[in-house]
Design a protein around this motif. Sequence first.
Motif: not given
Length: 123
Positions: A4-6, A92-94, A117-118
């Motif tokens: 889970x990215x944030x 958007x980063x993954x 996460x943008x």
Amino acid sequence: VQLQASGGGLVQTGNSLRLTCAASGRTFSINVMGWFRQAPGKEREFVAAFSRSDGSTFYADSVRGRFTVSRDNANRKMYLQMNSLKFEDTAVYYCASRLRDGIRYNQYDYDYWGQGTEVTVSS
């Protein structure tokens, strides 16, 4: 494995942002963790990664010297510290993980992915 990215958001050029990737599940099976990004209208591209087996890190040329990937083993988290952000870092980063050893730059060599996460960098 679940990722889970944030930490994404809107920042101005030159500022910093730190992304977090939280891992859960069978994390002991992970050998490589990395970050990718996808800008509007472009393909997903490699950003940075580290190998759990030897601690090595690799960065894309476009972010080397500005971004730093790190980890917190105790809390099963990976971070991407992004400094001196540029407009072209908007994407958007993954976060992703790879079970086999050896850092790879191709997204298809990674087995698990978090939601994106943008990050938007305004000029």
